[in-house]
Scaffold this active site. Structure first.
Site, PDB file in Angstrom:
ATOM      1  N   SER A 259       0.480  -1.369  -0.558  1.00  0.00           N
ATOM      2  CA  SER A 259       0.202  -0.631  -0.694  1.00  0.00           C
ATOM      3  C   SER A 259       0.985   1.298  -0.229  1.00  0.00           C
ATOM      4  O   SER A 259       1.975   1.278  -1.105  1.00  0.00           O
ATOM      5  CB  SER A 259      -0.880   0.031   1.548  1.00  0.00           C
ATOM      6  OG  SER A 259      -1.824   0.507   1.082  1.00  0.00           O
TER       7      SER A 259
ATOM      8  N   HIS B 163      -6.890  -5.898  -0.975  1.00  0.00           N
ATOM      9  CA  HIS B 163      -5.608  -5.328  -0.849  1.00  0.00           C
ATOM     10  C   HIS B 163      -4.223  -5.806  -0.458  1.00  0.00           C
ATOM     11  O   HIS B 163      -4.842  -5.697   1.066  1.00  0.00           O
ATOM     12  CB  HIS B 163      -6.175  -3.802  -0.054  1.00  0.00           C
ATOM     13  CG  HIS B 163      -5.137  -3.255  -0.366  1.00  0.00           C
ATOM     14  ND1 HIS B 163      -5.188  -2.076  -0.830  1.00  0.00           N
ATOM     15  CD2 HIS B 163      -4.952  -2.210   1.216  1.00  0.00           C
ATOM     16  CE1 HIS B 163      -4.042  -1.594  -0.534  1.00  0.00           C
ATOM     17  NE2 HIS B 163      -3.362  -1.448   0.420  1.00  0.00           N
TER      18      HIS B 163
ATOM     19  N   ASP C  65      -7.994  -3.922  -7.359  1.00  0.00           N
ATOM     20  CA  ASP C  65      -8.294  -2.944  -5.590  1.00  0.00           C
ATOM     21  C   ASP C  65      -8.885  -2.134  -6.012  1.00  0.00           C
ATOM     22  O   ASP C  65      -8.681  -1.054  -6.582  1.00  0.00           O
ATOM     23  CB  ASP C  65      -6.344  -3.395  -5.625  1.00  0.00           C
ATOM     24  CG  ASP C  65      -6.134  -2.858  -3.897  1.00  0.00           C
ATOM     25  OD1 ASP C  65      -7.227  -2.627  -3.285  1.00  0.00           O
ATOM     26  OD2 ASP C  65      -4.932  -2.457  -3.763  1.00  0.00           O
TER      27      ASP C  65
END
Length: 540
Positions: free
Chosen positions: A235, A487, A458
């Site tokens: 991320s 994710h 995502d």
């Protein structure tokens, strides 16, 4: 991008660091950049000589032997490496394999910004979940697993914007609402938040750009005695890695970036959040389709439209009469988590179903704020804002925010205004932002091939970001999980993905072409009382 809930608690600036409020003005990041890079080299040489003395981890970290912890000292401002310093807390689990297979340290960042990575070495310990241990088995055998609290987070000179005792304002209202009165109130709240962050943030607030965190990462590398960095970022951790690879290309050995932030500097971070809103609507539709296909289990509707109607009904009910500390806002937050991870599809469908049938206990147990986490959550949000608000250029004019978010919300209302309210303090942030690092644009040395991993649907980091980073990093390879949107691909088992990540970590081989992998199994309902998650084996 949106921060995750984090562990960890307090620590203060190291002796000699200023705790005065951050000024409304900070040196221009472009003008100061050469000084900061020179300061990073000074700090890295110092850390290489000092090393890290590892011992027992802090009791509140919940990390037990054989995981160990130590500290690395870094400058508050890299333009002044001889000035104030802070200590970053680092955790480590030694590689399980024999000396013949060990390849040094693998440093991990889980994202946020504002999330702690201290927990990471625990993935290699006996007793962790079978799926987690399976995913990380090769890495744990080959590398020392290293996590850390980034600057401002947890045990690493934590910053704060408000007293955590008053942080959890629950039950909260439906964040999708954007009437004139709501907008006025949210603008006032955002201005107060920015001012509180200025007053409470300390000297660190003006030194929280991703480039500063990347320099910290290089100091950690040096303190570990590693000539080059092995890194796994998820991320926001992918953007941190990309910035590191741009600033320190010759210091990269292996780098895996998983669920990729779009590094285009034109989108950091205002545009990226608008793109996120579009992707969340698409991902929310995936959940509604799945629930509609299992109407016999959940009774939430046999079509996505009926599922949405039942969700909206629950939002209205909780808006009028909260269930304990759970209002419409808390239900929406739980729905956002389901859009993040399909491992949350089963429990969220079950909680919503039971609530609409008159049983609010599962929902309250899962969605009510935990006072014990308030300090960590407040710290996480403070760091999130400190990094994102100062990383790039944000509109200061409310009319721009109102125009852009209104346009997106007309067709994609699920997350748009909630995202805007979270980020609105950036419109009046006291530290000037940007310009963002132009990832991959520096001349000279290039990093070795980077492995990029992404899920096609995502929501938090839309797939376009992976393609953009792939374009910016010559020699990189992209592994795409098709048809899914969870994710962070490290959170579940997919043989096609994991085998290629393992091969890269062991040999550095990225293959001669990009790879498209079939999606991991979706959760499988197994009865009217709950369902079994196909990836974790957990029953709800």
């Amino acid at each position: 991008m949106r921060r995750a809930v984090v562990l960890a608690v307090s620590v203060v600036l190291t002796a000699g660091a200023s705790t005065a409020p951050a000024a409304a003005y900070a040196p221009d990041p472009v003008v100061a950049e050469p000084l900061r890079m020179a300061g990073a080299a000074v700090a890295a040489r110092r850390a290489e000589g000092t090393g890290i003395v590892f011992g027992a981890c802090p009791a509140d970290s919940r990390l037990k032997s054989p995981v160990q912890c130590g500290t690395v000292r870094v400058p508050v401002d890299y333009a002044d490496p001889g000035g104030a310093t802070i200590d970053l807390l680092v955790s480590r689990l030694r590689a399980a394999g024999p000396a013949s297979v060990r390849q040094g340290a693998l440093v991990f960042n889980p994202g946020g910004p504002g999330s702690s990575g201290l927990w990471f070495p625990a993935v290699g310990r006996p007793g962790v979940g079978s799926v987690t241990r399976k995913v990380w088995a090769t890495a744990a055998r080959t590398y020392d697993l290293v996590g850390f609290d980034p600057r401002g987070v947890g045990h690493s000179a934590p910053i704060s914007c408000e007293d955590p005792a008053g942080y959890q304002h629950s039950p909260s209202a439906d964040p999708r609402l954007a009437t004139g009165a709501v907008k006025a109130r949210k603008r006032a709240e955002a201005r107060r938040k920015a001012e509180n962050c200025r007053a409470r943030g300390g000297a660190l607030l003006a030194n929280m750009r991703t480039a500063d965190l990347a320099r910290d990462l290089d100091v950690i590398r040096a303190a570990l005695g590693e000539p080059r960095l092995n890194y796994y970022g998820v991320s926001y951790g992918t953007y941190l890695g990309a910035v590191y690879a741009t600033l320190f290309p010759s210091h990269v050995r292996r780098m895996v970036v998983d669920s990729v932030v779009n590094p285009d500097p034109r989108g950091i971070w205002y545009g990226a959040n608008l793109a996120q809103d579009v992707a969340f609507e698409r991902r929310w539709s995936d959940w509604r389709d799945w629930v509609a296909g299992h109407d016999a289990v959940y009774g939430l509707g046999a079509t996505p439209t009926r599922v949405q109607a039942n969700f909206d009904r629950a939002m209205r009910m909780l808006g009028k009469r909260p269930a304990g500390k759970v209002g419409a806002g808390e239900l929406h937050s739980a729905a956002v988590q389901a859009a993040y991870y399909d491992q949350r599809w089963v429990p969220f469908a079950h909680q919503l179903s039971r609530y609409l049938r008159g049983d609010d206990k599962p929902l309250v147990a899962a969605a009510a704020p935990d006072p014990g986490q308030a300090k960590d959550e407040e710290n996480g949000e403070a760091v999130y804002l400190a990094v994102e608000c100062s990383d790039g250029v944000w509109p200061r004019d409310w009319s721009v925010w109102d125009r852009d978010n209104s346009r997106v919300a007309r067709q994609r209302p699920f997350e748009t205004w909630a995202n805007a309210w979270l980020n609105l303090p950036c419109a009046s942030w006291p530290v000037p932002g940007g310009p963002a690092v132009d990832v991959g644009a520096r001349r000279g040395a290039q990093p070795p091939p980077v492995l990029i991993v992404a899920s096609r649907r995502d929501a938090a980091t839309p797939y376009e970001g992976a393609m953009e980073l792939h374009r910016r990093l010559p020699g990189s390879r992209l592994i795409t999980e098709e048809g899914r949107g969870s994710h962070g691909l490290i959170s579940f088992w997919n043989e096609c993905v994991t085998a290629r990540v393992d091969r890269y970590l062991v040999s550095g081989a990225v293959g001669d072409r990009d790879v498209h992998c079939s999606g991991h199994p979706l959760p499988v309902p197994s009865g009217t009382g709950g369902a079994e998650d196909a990836n974790t084996g957990r029953f709800y």
